[in-house]
Design an enzyme around this catalytic site. Sequence first.
Site, PDB file in Angstrom:
ATOM      1  N   HIS A 245       0.814  -1.216   0.000  1.00  0.00           N
ATOM      2  CA  HIS A 245       0.000   0.000   0.000  1.00  0.00           C
ATOM      3  C   HIS A 245       0.848   1.268   0.000  1.00  0.00           C
ATOM      4  CE1 HIS A 245      -2.688   3.048   1.909  1.00  0.00           C
ATOM      5  NE2 HIS A 245      -3.637   2.433   1.239  1.00  0.00           N
ATOM      6  N   ASN A 348     -13.338   5.041   3.218  1.00  0.00           N
ATOM      7  CA  ASN A 348     -14.005   4.304   2.146  1.00  0.00           C
ATOM      8  C   ASN A 348     -15.259   3.556   2.558  1.00  0.00           C
ATOM      9  OD1 ASN A 348     -11.784   5.071   0.589  1.00  0.00           O
ATOM     10  ND2 ASN A 348     -10.688   3.191   1.036  1.00  0.00           N
TER      11      ASN A 348
END
Length: 493
Positions: A245, A348
């Site tokens: 990530h 998210n």
Amino acid sequence: MKLVSPIRRAGRPGLRSVRAPLSAAVLASTLLGLHTAPASAVERAQPSAAAAAAPLEYSDRLIVRYRSAAEADVPSAGLQLRAHAAAQPFGTHMKHLRRLGTGAHVFQLDRPMPQDKLQQMARALQNGDADVEYAEPDLRMRPQFVPNDAKYAKQWNLFEPTTGLNLPTAWEKSTGAGVVVAVVDTGVRPHVDLQANLLPGYDFVTDRSTANDGNARDADASDPGDWTVADECGEGWPGESSSWHGTHVAGIAAAVANNGIGVAGVAHGAKLLPVRAMGRCGGYTSDIADGMIWAAGGKVSRVPANKTPARVINLSLGGASRTCSTTYSEAIKAVRQRGAVVVVAAGNENMSVARSTPANCADVVVVTAVKRNGHRASYANYGTAVDLAAPGGDTGAGILSTLNSGTRKPAKDTYAGYSGTSMATPHVAGVAALMLSVNPKLTPTQVETLLKASVRPFPGNCTGCGKGMLDANMAVDAAITARSLTVQGAPGP
């Protein structure tokens, strides 16, 4: 985001092996969708509002700030005894772990406990000890992104007229030269498309059981992989391949350009400072806070000084919490006093950003995500705390950036498209670097003000997405204009 519960803690010094209902939003408080593998990343289904609110958050640490021990590496025996006494009614033991860069202290419990119990314990400690300034749970954060399996040869997010950043024009005026961008994340691989811009960073992960590199804190900020096995991060957790990530986020912000290979970063003339604060199952708030302070040039106990302080700090991470913790507030205040802009992913969960931390903290630039067509992305959080939006991608059109092909351990350099507010955030961090490169005297408040004042209107439906869409060229022009006004003696923004 897939909600899970519980986590097994086995073989960790000072902790019993236990199972406690833990959610992905808690454990690391919200990795909102770790990916399975670069070649076959799958977008996670979004939870219902009821599902998102149901799981309890767990942690095995408390953060305590003492009025009389802020400068001491270890609180006095009397203070530690009173802290231990506060934990006993809750059926747990507490021991001092370390001192934070903010001056607060981290205490370790002998088992994970739900957040509501930790808050009760914190209140009991604060009410029972006049020397306690504040006490709060040390929650875990997770990277903020929703992966997808789309790969694109073109970086539409940089130049397309609908939602692109208008970077080719901006690059004629600034590439971010002279500015350091810190990526507080899972670490960064020495990718061939990043190496020339990478500075020596630091690994702030203190939990050996999740560090995945054989030790705790050290000077190696490279990402060893954050893969997990089934149920490792909570009951029902399927197990996942390493996400890389931080490497993906770093590439968006400042991958090398004009080298004939790969992708171009938003601020490809800037330098990248990798700050590793998350490992398997995420990372603790306390580690992230220390990483932020160190990145900006602040002092952190037992950590060598950072010789290349950052002016921009990227936090593509977050966790479910209705309030901003005092620890984050103090860390943000500390880095802003040193001139660093903090850019944070909105989250998210497709919910109000007011329930996601550190996006719900004051004095940060909060970024949500738009799709390629300019509509708000299906996963993106929204609300009045959002400052602006940037390309985050969605199903079928991800953000292409640097990655690694290893499913567990590092393997070959590669590229892939990911989606999420994690991807939107480094766009803004990169543009902030472009602005500071042409006008180094800008304060964090001025950078935020100019970013919001130089946005483009949304071409699609994006309610709760802030002032507008990020436009790199307009933002750089605004920074140059502010510089000219300062030179002429007029007040800046």
